[in-house]
Every structure is written in C-alpha cells, then in structure tokens.
Enzyme design. Sequence first.
Site, PDB file in Angstrom:
ATOM      1  N   LYS A 203       2.534  13.841 -28.676  1.00 47.02           N
ATOM      2  CA  LYS A 203       2.959  13.411 -27.422  1.00 47.02           C
ATOM      3  C   LYS A 203       4.729  13.580 -27.794  1.00 47.02           C
ATOM      4  O   LYS A 203       5.165  13.059 -28.745  1.00 47.02           O
ATOM      5  CB  LYS A 203       2.576  11.864 -27.201  1.00 47.02           C
ATOM      6  CG  LYS A 203       3.368  11.213 -26.220  1.00 47.02           C
ATOM      7  CD  LYS A 203       2.730   9.859 -25.879  1.00 47.02           C
ATOM      8  CE  LYS A 203       3.435   9.145 -24.803  1.00 47.02           C
ATOM      9  NZ  LYS A 203       2.603   8.130 -24.530  1.00 47.02           N
ATOM     10  N   ARG A 213       6.967   5.877 -14.974  1.00 44.62           N
ATOM     11  CA  ARG A 213       7.683   4.636 -15.339  1.00 44.62           C
ATOM     12  C   ARG A 213       7.914   3.819 -14.041  1.00 44.62           C
ATOM     13  O   ARG A 213       7.774   2.532 -14.371  1.00 44.62           O
ATOM     14  CB  ARG A 213       9.351   4.783 -15.550  1.00 44.62           C
ATOM     15  CG  ARG A 213       9.523   5.946 -16.883  1.00 44.62           C
ATOM     16  CD  ARG A 213       9.242   5.324 -18.372  1.00 44.62           C
ATOM     17  NE  ARG A 213       8.972   5.947 -19.165  1.00 44.62           N
ATOM     18  CZ  ARG A 213       9.596   6.741 -20.005  1.00 44.62           C
ATOM     19  NH1 ARG A 213      10.912   6.898 -19.792  1.00 44.62           N
ATOM     20  NH2 ARG A 213       9.131   7.715 -20.769  1.00 44.62           N
ATOM     21  N   GLU A 240       1.015  15.821 -37.200  1.00 42.48           N
ATOM     22  CA  GLU A 240       0.514  14.613 -36.500  1.00 42.48           C
ATOM     23  C   GLU A 240      -1.156  14.712 -36.428  1.00 42.48           C
ATOM     24  O   GLU A 240      -2.068  13.691 -36.341  1.00 42.48           O
ATOM     25  CB  GLU A 240       1.107  14.533 -35.027  1.00 42.48           C
ATOM     26  CG  GLU A 240       2.660  14.167 -35.033  1.00 42.48           C
ATOM     27  CD  GLU A 240       2.793  12.573 -35.344  1.00 42.48           C
ATOM     28  OE1 GLU A 240       1.753  11.761 -35.753  1.00 42.48           O
ATOM     29  OE2 GLU A 240       3.905  12.044 -35.619  1.00 42.48           O
ATOM     30  N   LYS A 255       0.311  16.006 -25.067  1.00 34.37           N
ATOM     31  CA  LYS A 255       0.658  15.485 -23.970  1.00 34.37           C
ATOM     32  C   LYS A 255       2.173  15.769 -23.827  1.00 34.37           C
ATOM     33  O   LYS A 255       2.870  15.501 -24.820  1.00 34.37           O
ATOM     34  CB  LYS A 255       0.392  14.053 -23.730  1.00 34.37           C
ATOM     35  CG  LYS A 255       1.064  13.180 -22.624  1.00 34.37           C
ATOM     36  CD  LYS A 255       0.625  11.908 -22.632  1.00 34.37           C
ATOM     37  CE  LYS A 255       0.900  10.942 -21.788  1.00 34.37           C
ATOM     38  NZ  LYS A 255       0.684   9.499 -21.821  1.00 34.37           N
ATOM     39  N   SER A 281       2.357  12.639 -15.234  1.00 36.69           N
ATOM     40  CA  SER A 281       2.844  12.114 -13.778  1.00 36.69           C
ATOM     41  C   SER A 281       3.931  13.175 -13.352  1.00 36.69           C
ATOM     42  O   SER A 281       3.976  13.306 -11.888  1.00 36.69           O
ATOM     43  CB  SER A 281       3.643  10.874 -13.811  1.00 36.69           C
ATOM     44  OG  SER A 281       4.591  10.762 -14.538  1.00 36.69           O
ATOM     45  N   TYR A 320      -4.458  13.405 -12.448  1.00 44.77           N
ATOM     46  CA  TYR A 320      -4.428  12.506 -11.064  1.00 44.77           C
ATOM     47  C   TYR A 320      -5.190  13.076 -10.086  1.00 44.77           C
ATOM     48  O   TYR A 320      -5.607  12.518  -9.177  1.00 44.77           O
ATOM     49  CB  TYR A 320      -2.902  11.979 -10.780  1.00 44.77           C
ATOM     50  CG  TYR A 320      -1.990  11.147 -12.047  1.00 44.77           C
ATOM     51  CD1 TYR A 320      -2.481   9.892 -11.986  1.00 44.77           C
ATOM     52  CD2 TYR A 320      -1.551  11.825 -12.722  1.00 44.77           C
ATOM     53  CE1 TYR A 320      -1.802   9.284 -13.203  1.00 44.77           C
ATOM     54  CE2 TYR A 320      -0.624  11.218 -13.786  1.00 44.77           C
ATOM     55  CZ  TYR A 320      -0.946   9.888 -14.197  1.00 44.77           C
ATOM     56  OH  TYR A 320      -0.244   9.267 -15.033  1.00 44.77           O
TER      57      TYR A 320
HETATM   58  C1  PBG Z   1       2.397   4.948 -22.777  1.00 42.50           C
HETATM   59  C2  PBG Z   1       2.162   6.111 -21.729  1.00 42.50           C
HETATM   60  C3  PBG Z   1       2.892   6.842 -21.030  1.00 42.50           C
HETATM   61  C4  PBG Z   1       2.207   7.785 -20.338  1.00 42.50           C
HETATM   62  C5  PBG Z   1       1.038   7.507 -20.663  1.00 42.50           C
HETATM   63  N1  PBG Z   1       0.955   6.551 -21.625  1.00 42.50           N
HETATM   64  C6  PBG Z   1       4.490   6.750 -20.856  1.00 42.50           C
HETATM   65  C7  PBG Z   1       5.387   6.976 -21.864  1.00 42.50           C
HETATM   66  O1  PBG Z   1       5.037   7.230 -23.045  1.00 42.50           O
HETATM   67  O2  PBG Z   1       6.393   7.260 -21.689  1.00 42.50           O
HETATM   68  C8  PBG Z   1       2.734   8.781 -19.339  1.00 42.50           C
HETATM   69  C9  PBG Z   1       1.711   9.117 -18.365  1.00 42.50           C
HETATM   70  C10 PBG Z   1       2.278  10.031 -17.179  1.00 42.50           C
HETATM   71  O3  PBG Z   1       3.487  10.236 -17.328  1.00 42.50           O
HETATM   72  O4  PBG Z   1       1.451  10.522 -16.338  1.00 42.50           O
HETATM   73  N2  PBG Z   1       1.842   3.715 -22.233  1.00 42.50           N
END
Ligand code: PBG
Length: 330
Positions: A203, A213, A240, A255, A281, A320
């Site tokens: 990630k 956010r 990882e 991700k 997102s 989504y």
């Molecule tokens: C952490 C988490 C995030 C996302 C999923 N789980 C945010 C981050 O790590 O900053 C992002 C998902 C998205 O952007 O669609 N709880």
Amino acid sequence: MSTEFPVATPVIRPRRLRTTPAVRRLVAETRLHPAELILPLFAREGISEPAPINSMPGVVQHTRDSLRRAAVEAAEAGVGGIMLFGVPLVQDAIGSEGTNPDGILQQAIRDVVAEVGDALVVMSDLCLDEYTDHGHCGVLAADGSVDNDATLLRYAEMAVVQADAGVHMVGPSGMMDGQIAVVRDALDRAGHQDVSVLAYSAKYASAFFGPFREAVGSALKGDRKSYQQDPANGREALRELELDLAEGADLVMVKPAMAYLDVLRQVADVSPVPVAAYQVSGEYAMVEAAAANGWVDRDRMIMETLTSIRRAGASQVLTYWAVEVARKLR
Ligand code: PBG
C-alpha cells in the site's frame, strides 16, 4: 524453368483475430466476472439520510438502513464481496470507537451479515484512521510519530470486535510492521480461526486516496510516508508480500491499482495466495470527473481500467463501480 512450388513470403496478419465481435470474444484472455468484484461501502454514524461524497459522485456515506439496502443490491447483482468502512461521530487520540463493540463499524457488520451474509463475503477495514482525531492509521508516541507496536495492540482488539460482530474477512490496511501476525494471533485466541485476513500488503503513500479522506471525514494533517510505501519502490512490495505470507495472510492486496500495475504483476507472478487490487477513490474520481466534462467515454473507460487491473494479475478487484459493472456483466 524452376520446379519449385512458388511460396510467397506471406504477410502475417494478427488482425484476423480482431475482425469480428465473435472472434474477438473467442480469443479474449481476460474476462470480468461479478464474483471477483468487491464493493467498498461507508457506514456513517448519526445521520438519518445517506450523505453524498462530493469528490466521489454517485458514492454516499450510508445510514444503517441504506447500508443494508446497498448490501442487498450488491448481493443481487452477484458481487463477490463488500468491504465496510465506519465513519464514527466521535474521534479521539486512540480511536476508541474502532474497538467499541457497539461502534458504527461493528453495528454495520452485524446488520449486513444478518441481511446478506450467506450471499457474499463481508469484509471490514481494520485501521484506525477513521477513528483517530489526528487522522493517522495508528496511535502516536510522545514525539508525535506513529507508534508501531502500540498500534498493533489496538489492531488486535479491533480484529476481535469485528470478528465478534460476525465479519468473514478482516482487511488490515494500516501498514504497521507485524500487523498480520498480531491480527491472526488475536483472532485465533478469541476462537475466530475461520475469519480470514486480507492483507493490504503493498500500500503506497498515494495522492490517489484523496477523495477517501472526505469519504471518512479524516482529519489527517501531514502524511503517511513513515508507514505507507514510497511510490518510487517496487521491490519492497515483494518483501511486504513475503512477510504477510509468513504471518498468515489468506489473501494479499496491492493498492492503488492503476498507477501500480507493474507492482501488481510482480506480486501476482509469485504469490501463492489470491492477489486483490483496490481501484481507489482517486481512480474513481478521475474517470467520473473527466466523464462529467464529456472528455472521455465513461463506460468504456470503466471496463478498460478494470480489465487492465485483471490483466495485470489481480484475482479480485475492489471498485466503487462494482454493482454497476456486475449488472452489466450479467
Ligand atoms: C485506511 C484506508 C485508506 C483507504 C482504504 N483504507 C486510506 C489511506 O490509507 O489513506 C483508501 C481507499 C480509497 O482511496 O478508495 N483505512
């Protein structure tokens, strides 16, 4: 006069396999199926109507009722799973609501498992950023840094309350070292041997999480670069992966997806467990915004991005658009 049979050097014609829809369908290497799609859903505490998320047109924060309905829709569309996120009313330094057995995520899990628990896999995000007032994915040390091992204790507690609520699969997403081992151990000790762990293995500290956010009302000031990976690095994704496998991950994830298809391919080439990818997102917002301006063909772009993510090696895709796409595929 030559007796040789005249053979001209033929023009090699790859286009033959592109000539008709039927032949293109026959030779397609990558196909999407609703069962491999996972829909992320947001449950917000204390609202009476679903609340739109500005930067993610078409996505909402759900009430408990509308969440149940959204889960039923997903199940009816044949989607393979849902990933739940909680948006609590109250945030504090240690993210207390994340371990409250009656916190919003735990309520959402109970509601949804009762409603659709046999039809699809119910998953929950296991992270503190939705619950902390500073917005970090962990608890802070006195100097303001994110305290890895103190955070692990919180994750262990979160895993148990989420599993007690009935979730099928937890998704630790905070990028703390040792998180999969600690979560697995906590689940096993609490009698939840059958709850699976979907590890967010690779990630990245990504600008593509921007709209999320807003979706979870995150208060983050600063960044997550001391725990999420540097976009410059591919190799450490393999490290990882290795650690998460050794710690007991049942599935692993890369991700974001589209800006990291090379990482996804490397991980998929060597992983002995299924590899998921999260179309996050910002990837969603980018396509929706361009389409709203009439600059791109929205539907084709959605299918193309998802196909690319599958082609790069993902077995499951969080998106989504899961319900919309699943309906189209049926
Ligand atoms: C952490 C988490 C995030 C996302 C999923 N789980 C945010 C981050 O790590 O900053 C992002 C998902 C998205 O952007 O669609 N709880």
